[in-house]
Design a protein around this motif. Sequence first.
Motif, PDB file in Angstrom:
ATOM      1  N   THR A  56       0.840  -1.210   0.000  1.00 18.99           N
ATOM      2  CA  THR A  56       0.000   0.000   0.000  1.00 18.99           C
ATOM      3  C   THR A  56       0.869   1.251   0.000  1.00 18.99           C
ATOM      4  OG1 THR A  56      -0.159  -0.094   2.423  1.00 18.99           O
ATOM      5  CG2 THR A  56      -1.960  -1.100   1.144  1.00 18.99           C
ATOM      6  N   ILE A  79      -1.733   0.361  13.279  1.00 19.19           N
ATOM      7  CA  ILE A  79      -2.070  -0.949  12.721  1.00 19.19           C
ATOM      8  C   ILE A  79      -0.949  -1.939  13.045  1.00 19.19           C
ATOM      9  CG2 ILE A  79      -2.420  -2.232  10.571  1.00 19.19           C
ATOM     10  CD1 ILE A  79      -3.766   0.329   9.439  1.00 19.19           C
ATOM     11  N   HIS A 130       1.008  -5.292  12.101  1.00 19.60           N
ATOM     12  CA  HIS A 130       1.267  -6.102  10.905  1.00 19.60           C
ATOM     13  C   HIS A 130       1.787  -7.473  11.310  1.00 19.60           C
ATOM     14  CE1 HIS A 130       1.142  -1.957   9.570  1.00 19.60           C
ATOM     15  NE2 HIS A 130       1.044  -2.356   8.312  1.00 19.60           N
ATOM     16  N   PRO A 138       2.495   2.845  11.370  1.00 20.55           N
ATOM     17  CA  PRO A 138       1.662   3.806  10.655  1.00 20.55           C
ATOM     18  C   PRO A 138       2.316   4.058   9.294  1.00 20.55           C
ATOM     19  CG  PRO A 138       3.136   5.004  12.092  1.00 20.55           C
ATOM     20  CD  PRO A 138       3.485   3.528  12.229  1.00 20.55           C
ATOM     21  N   SER A 139       1.677   4.823   8.441  1.00 18.60           N
ATOM     22  CA  SER A 139       2.301   5.230   7.192  1.00 18.60           C
ATOM     23  C   SER A 139       3.538   6.069   7.513  1.00 18.60           C
ATOM     24  CB  SER A 139       1.305   6.010   6.340  1.00 18.60           C
ATOM     25  OG  SER A 139       0.686   7.028   7.109  1.00 18.60           O
ATOM     26  N   ARG A 180      -3.296  -6.258  10.092  1.00 22.13           N
ATOM     27  CA  ARG A 180      -3.311  -6.715   8.712  1.00 22.13           C
ATOM     28  C   ARG A 180      -2.072  -7.530   8.387  1.00 22.13           C
ATOM     29  NH1 ARG A 180      -1.492  -4.385   3.826  1.00 22.13           N
ATOM     30  NH2 ARG A 180       0.030  -2.703   4.038  1.00 22.13           N
ATOM     31  N   THR A 223      -9.978  -2.229  21.111  1.00 24.73           N
ATOM     32  CA  THR A 223      -9.719  -3.005  19.900  1.00 24.73           C
ATOM     33  C   THR A 223      -8.350  -2.637  19.334  1.00 24.73           C
ATOM     34  OG1 THR A 223     -10.735  -1.282  18.565  1.00 24.73           O
ATOM     35  CG2 THR A 223     -12.157  -3.112  19.229  1.00 24.73           C
ATOM     36  N   ARG A 262     -12.356   3.171   6.731  1.00 24.92           N
ATOM     37  CA  ARG A 262     -11.514   3.918   5.788  1.00 24.92           C
ATOM     38  C   ARG A 262     -11.489   3.162   4.467  1.00 24.92           C
ATOM     39  NH1 ARG A 262      -5.103   4.630   6.925  1.00 24.92           N
ATOM     40  NH2 ARG A 262      -5.096   2.411   6.445  1.00 24.92           N
ATOM     41  N   ASN A 284      -3.888   8.427  18.418  1.00 24.12           N
ATOM     42  CA  ASN A 284      -4.259   7.833  17.142  1.00 24.12           C
ATOM     43  C   ASN A 284      -3.672   6.416  17.072  1.00 24.12           C
ATOM     44  OD1 ASN A 284      -5.254   7.576  14.600  1.00 24.12           O
ATOM     45  ND2 ASN A 284      -4.192   9.341  13.738  1.00 24.12           N
ATOM     46  N   PRO A 285      -4.537   5.371  17.080  1.00 24.05           N
ATOM     47  CA  PRO A 285      -4.016   4.002  17.178  1.00 24.05           C
ATOM     48  C   PRO A 285      -3.258   3.549  15.928  1.00 24.05           C
ATOM     49  CG  PRO A 285      -6.377   3.978  16.759  1.00 24.05           C
ATOM     50  CD  PRO A 285      -6.000   5.403  16.975  1.00 24.05           C
ATOM     51  N   ARG A 334       3.355  12.393  15.666  1.00 19.89           N
ATOM     52  CA  ARG A 334       1.942  12.061  15.624  1.00 19.89           C
ATOM     53  C   ARG A 334       1.360  12.077  17.019  1.00 19.89           C
ATOM     54  NH1 ARG A 334      -0.663   7.384  12.148  1.00 19.89           N
ATOM     55  NH2 ARG A 334      -2.203   6.444  13.527  1.00 19.89           N
ATOM     56  N   GLU A 371      -3.551   3.613   1.245  1.00 21.44           N
ATOM     57  CA  GLU A 371      -3.504   2.729   2.401  1.00 21.44           C
ATOM     58  C   GLU A 371      -4.565   1.634   2.351  1.00 21.44           C
ATOM     59  OE1 GLU A 371      -3.730   5.945   2.373  1.00 21.44           O
ATOM     60  OE2 GLU A 371      -2.154   6.846   3.608  1.00 21.44           O
ATOM     61  N   SER A 372      -4.439   0.732   3.309  1.00 21.76           N
ATOM     62  CA  SER A 372      -5.378  -0.392   3.400  1.00 21.76           C
ATOM     63  C   SER A 372      -6.793   0.079   3.741  1.00 21.76           C
ATOM     64  CB  SER A 372      -4.895  -1.373   4.476  1.00 21.76           C
ATOM     65  OG  SER A 372      -4.849  -0.730   5.740  1.00 21.76           O
TER      66      SER A 372
HETATM   67  O1  TXA Z   1      -1.919   0.501   4.357  1.00 18.94           O
HETATM   68  C1  TXA Z   1      -1.863   0.823   5.551  1.00 18.94           C
HETATM   69  O2  TXA Z   1      -2.792   0.610   6.324  1.00 18.94           O
HETATM   70  C2  TXA Z   1      -0.578   1.507   6.015  1.00 18.94           C
HETATM   71  C3  TXA Z   1       0.570   0.505   5.874  1.00 18.94           C
HETATM   72  C4  TXA Z   1       1.863   1.009   6.471  1.00 18.94           C
HETATM   73  O3  TXA Z   1       0.198  -0.717   6.444  1.00 18.94           O
HETATM   74  N1  TXA Z   1      -0.718   1.952   7.366  1.00 18.94           N
HETATM   75  C5  TXA Z   1      -1.494   3.028   7.721  1.00 18.94           C
HETATM   76  O4  TXA Z   1      -1.423   3.365   9.042  1.00 18.94           O
HETATM   77  O5  TXA Z   1      -2.157   3.640   6.931  1.00 18.94           O
HETATM   78  P1  TXA Z   1      -1.952   4.757   9.620  1.00 18.94           P
HETATM   79  O6  TXA Z   1      -1.506   4.770  11.021  1.00 18.94           O
HETATM   80  O7  TXA Z   1      -1.484   5.864   8.763  1.00 18.94           O
HETATM   81  O8  TXA Z   1      -3.496   4.621   9.578  1.00 18.94           O
HETATM   82  C6  TXA Z   1      -4.154   3.708  10.448  1.00 18.94           C
HETATM   83  C7  TXA Z   1      -5.634   3.916  10.424  1.00 18.94           C
HETATM   84  C8  TXA Z   1      -6.012   5.203  11.104  1.00 18.94           C
HETATM   85  O9  TXA Z   1      -7.063   5.806  10.394  1.00 18.94           O
HETATM   86  C9  TXA Z   1      -6.445   4.729  12.478  1.00 18.94           C
HETATM   87  O10 TXA Z   1      -7.318   5.628  13.102  1.00 18.94           O
HETATM   88  C10 TXA Z   1      -7.096   3.392  12.139  1.00 18.94           C
HETATM   89  O11 TXA Z   1      -6.284   2.863  11.116  1.00 18.94           O
HETATM   90  N2  TXA Z   1      -7.098   2.464  13.288  1.00 18.94           N
HETATM   91  C11 TXA Z   1      -6.066   1.745  13.776  1.00 18.94           C
HETATM   92  N3  TXA Z   1      -6.450   1.049  14.860  1.00 18.94           N
HETATM   93  C12 TXA Z   1      -7.740   1.339  15.073  1.00 18.94           C
HETATM   94  C13 TXA Z   1      -8.711   0.952  16.054  1.00 18.94           C
HETATM   95  N4  TXA Z   1      -8.406   0.130  17.048  1.00 18.94           N
HETATM   96  N5  TXA Z   1      -9.966   1.465  15.936  1.00 18.94           N
HETATM   97  C14 TXA Z   1     -10.282   2.309  14.926  1.00 18.94           C
HETATM   98  N6  TXA Z   1      -9.412   2.715  13.989  1.00 18.94           N
HETATM   99  C15 TXA Z   1      -8.160   2.243  14.062  1.00 18.94           C
END
Ligand code: TXA
Length: 413
Positions: free
Chosen positions: A37, A67, A69, A160-161, A139, A135, A213, A64-65, A60, A198-199
Motif C-alpha cells: 500500500t 495498525i 502487521h 503507521p504510514s 493486517r 480493539t 476507511r 491515534n491508534p 503524531r 492505504e489499506s
Molecule cells: O496501508 C496501511 O494501512 C498503512 C501501511 C503502512 O500498512 N498503514 C497506515 O497506518 O495507513 P496509519 O496509522 O497511517 O493509519 C491507520 C488507520 C487510522 O485511520 C487509524 O485511526 C485506524 O487505522 N485504526 C487503527 N487502529 C484502530 C482501532 N483500534 N480502531 C479504529 N481505527 C483504528
Amino acid sequence: LGTWEVAATDSPSVKVLREAAEYLKTKDVPVGFPTETVYGLGADATRSAAVKGIYTAKGRPSDNPLIVHVSDLDMLRNLLVPQHSANGTANGHSDPIPEIYKPLISKFWPGPLTILLPNPEQSVLAPEVTAGLKTFGARMPSSTLALTLIKLAGAPLAAPSANASTRPSATTASDVLEDMNGRIDLILDGGSCQVGVESTVVDGLCDPPVVLRPGGVSLDEIRSCAGWDKVAKAYKDQSELGKAAPRAPGMKYKHYSPKARVVLYEASYAAGENGISEDDVGYITQFSQQAKDTSSAPTTVGIIRTRSWKAAAGLRTGQFESRKVVEAAETDIEVDAQEAELLDPKADESIGKLLDLSIGVDARSAAQGLFSALRELDRRKADVIFVEGIPDSDDIAAAVMNRLRKAASEIRT
Ligand code: TXA
Ligand code: MG
C-alpha cells in the motif's frame, strides 16, 4: 542515514533483512519499510519503548491508534489470547479469530485490508499501540519484503504510514527519507508501492459491519463476502457532500497535505470528459494574477489530471499560452509532468509557472500516482494545486477521493 536497497524483483537480501530485524528487536527507533500500500514506519508492537519511538519520529499525537502487521495467522492468534495463556491454538480452546473475519481473511490476506479485533485485557501488545481503545487493527501485508521482515523480527510490527504527521503518505523510499531524515536510522528500499493508497479498514465487531476507511480493497469486493452484504460506510463520500456549499478555504482537515493549497474539482463539477474546463481556466488565471499582485514572487500552479492527457492542450492554447514546454518528466510511478509558463493573456507577460501532471485515467493508476504527484509538486514549490477528481464509486476510486477531500482546502462541486 543508511538506505539499504533491495530491488523489488530480486529475492530480498536476507542478510540485510536480518540486520533490520535485529535492529527492530533491540532499538527504540522505528524502521521504514515498504508494503504493497504505502511505506510503513515499523516497531516491535510488543515493546512500549519501541512503539513510543514511532510517535516521536512521526510527530503524531499518541491518541491515534496504530495498525499491527503480522506475517501469519498464528502470530495474530497469539495477540487475541491473554498474555499468561499459552499459544492461542495450543491451549485447546477454539480459534480466537472471530468468525465474521474468516471470509475476508481467506479472500484478501495477505493484502491491503485491516480488520479490528478485540484486544484482550492482558494484551501482548504495548498499550501505546491501541491508544487506550479496546480493539486493535491488524493486517497481513502482501509485500514479500514486509512479510520477511516481520517473520525475522519474530514479532508483530506496529506501523503507521511512514510520512510526517499531516503530510501525504510515502510511496517510495525517497519519500520516506524526505520526511524522516534525521529522525530514523534505517529505510528498506523496495521500490514504488503497487497500490499507492492505504489499506481498507473494516470493523466486523459491530452490526452491521462498517468500513472505517476506504482503501486498497474495494467496498464491492467486501460486500461479496459471506456476512458482509450489509456492510455500511462509516466515512463521508460524495453522496454526503451532496450539494453542500464548496468548502471554504482555510477550513482544512489537515491530512495527506502538501505545502501547497489544494483545490479539488469533484468529477461532477468539471464538464464531462474534458476535465478542468474553460471556466476553470479563468479561475486559475485569476488566482495566479491575484497572487502576482499580492506578492513579488511569481506563482507556481500545479495541475493534477485524472482525465485524458489531451485536455491539457486546450488549457495551453487558451488563456495560458505556453511559450515553451520546459520539461517532460517521468518518475517511476506513472506521473507525466509538463512545465509551461503562465502568461497574462492581456499583457503577454509571465505571471508564473504551470506544472501539469497526469496520474492516469483509471482509478488504479490514479491511486498509485496520487501521493507521489502531491509530493512532486511540493518539491517543485507549487503554491496551489488544482486536482481533477474522479467519479466516486465502490472501487478504489473511493479511496482516491477520500484522500483528496482530506487534502483539499477548497472543494468545487
Ligand atoms: O496501508 C496501511 O494501512 C498503512 C501501511 C503502512 O500498512 N498503514 C497506515 O497506518 O495507513 P496509519 O496509522 O497511517 O493509519 C491507520 C488507520 C487510522 O485511520 C487509524 O485511526 C485506524 O487505522 N485504526 C487503527 N487502529 C484502530 C482501532 N483500534 N480502531 C479504529 N481505527 C483504528
Ligand atoms: Mg497515515
